[in-house]
Design a protein around this motif. Structure first.
Motif, mmCIF file in Angstrom:
data_model
loop_
_atom_site.group_PDB
_atom_site.id
_atom_site.type_symbol
_atom_site.label_atom_id
_atom_site.label_comp_id
_atom_site.label_asym_id
_atom_site.label_seq_id
_atom_site.Cartn_x
_atom_site.Cartn_y
_atom_site.Cartn_z
ATOM 1 N N ASP A 114 -59.559 -60.855 -57.137
ATOM 2 C CA ASP A 114 -59.137 -60.569 -58.503
ATOM 3 C C ASP A 114 -59.612 -61.678 -59.444
ATOM 4 O O ASP A 114 -59.192 -62.830 -59.328
ATOM 5 C CB ASP A 114 -57.613 -60.438 -58.564
ATOM 6 N N TYR B 203 -55.863 -61.217 -53.281
ATOM 7 C CA TYR B 203 -55.936 -61.863 -54.600
ATOM 8 C C TYR B 203 -57.231 -62.644 -54.789
ATOM 9 O O TYR B 203 -57.613 -62.942 -55.926
ATOM 10 C CB TYR B 203 -54.726 -62.771 -54.805
ATOM 11 N N ALA C 74 -51.984 -58.770 -62.819
ATOM 12 C CA ALA C 74 -52.280 -59.254 -61.463
ATOM 13 C C ALA C 74 -51.654 -60.618 -61.222
ATOM 14 O O ALA C 74 -51.107 -60.887 -60.142
ATOM 15 C CB ALA C 74 -53.787 -59.311 -61.238
#
Length: 216
Positions: free
Chosen positions: A118, A115, A194
């Motif tokens: 992202d 993550y 996401a």
């Protein structure tokens, strides 16, 4: 996930991206029983001995930056026998106690690294920290700035605690991190896929880590 020959690359690939801080590990007192590892890969290891092997592997993982050659070879043979990193974590997860806890902490670390890359997640973290710069349980671990190193640094600090044999502190950090990221996802304005996925994943991981910690 394809097999990775290098144990260091397999278990610590995130550090190659220069995120976080390399753990200060040493090999003193940490190693694998080569005989036990050999019997495991041959399929002749008794269940009770497999429990001991799983515990040895779990104890060794945070120290794998610097372990004896024989232990590195034994760990590589176990990973190859199981079929890769995912299978290693699944195998550890089948053994209650330290192996299951360590596996779930490493799964969390892997997600934190993922993550980190992202942009939508980083933007959500930045927005959340404008409202609450240091969420509960994270004041001693979060850097003041929010960027693509924020989650990777939390993962590195979690691993450092494991290196220092502070499993309870690592678990507390993991639970604080998953709670925070779940709140970030729940309170984000117009969260994208996401961010929503992160919230769901963190909820599952929080429950899994709580469960495994209770089995210690």
């Amino acid at each position: 996930m394809p097999l990775t020959r290098s144990v260091a690359e397999l278990l610590h690939r995130r550090h190659g991206a220069s995120r976080g801080t390399r753990p200060e590990a040493g090999s003193d007192g940490y190693g694998l029983d080569s005989r036990r590892a050999g019997q495991f890969t041959e399929g002749t290891l008794a269940p009770q001995e497999e429990e001991r092997l799983a515990d040895e592997v779990a104890e060794l993982l945070p120290h794998s930056w610097d372990i004896p050659t024989k232990s590195r070879e034994a760990l590589t043979s176990i990973i190859d026998h199981l079929g890769g990193q995912r299978e290693l974590m699944a195998w550890l997860d089948r053994h209650p106690g330290r192996p299951r806890l360590i596996a779930r902490l490493y799964v969390l670390m892997g997600h934190l690294d993922r993550y980190s890359d992202d942009d939508a997640v980083v933007a959500a973290l930045h927005s959340a920290r404008e409202q609450e710069p240091f969420p509960a349980g994270l004041r001693d671990y979060l850097l003041p700035q929010t960027n693509d190193e924020t989650l990777g640094t939390l993962a590195s600090r979690m691993e450092r605690l494991l290196v220092e044999q502070r499993e309870e502190d690592a678990t507390a950090l993991a639970l604080a991190t998953t709670a925070w990221l779940g709140d970030v996802a729940d309170n984000a304005d117009s969260p994208g896929p996401a961010v929503l996925e992160m919230g769901s994943v963190m909820g599952h991981l929080r429950r899994d880590i709580e469960e495994s910690a209770g089995q210690r």
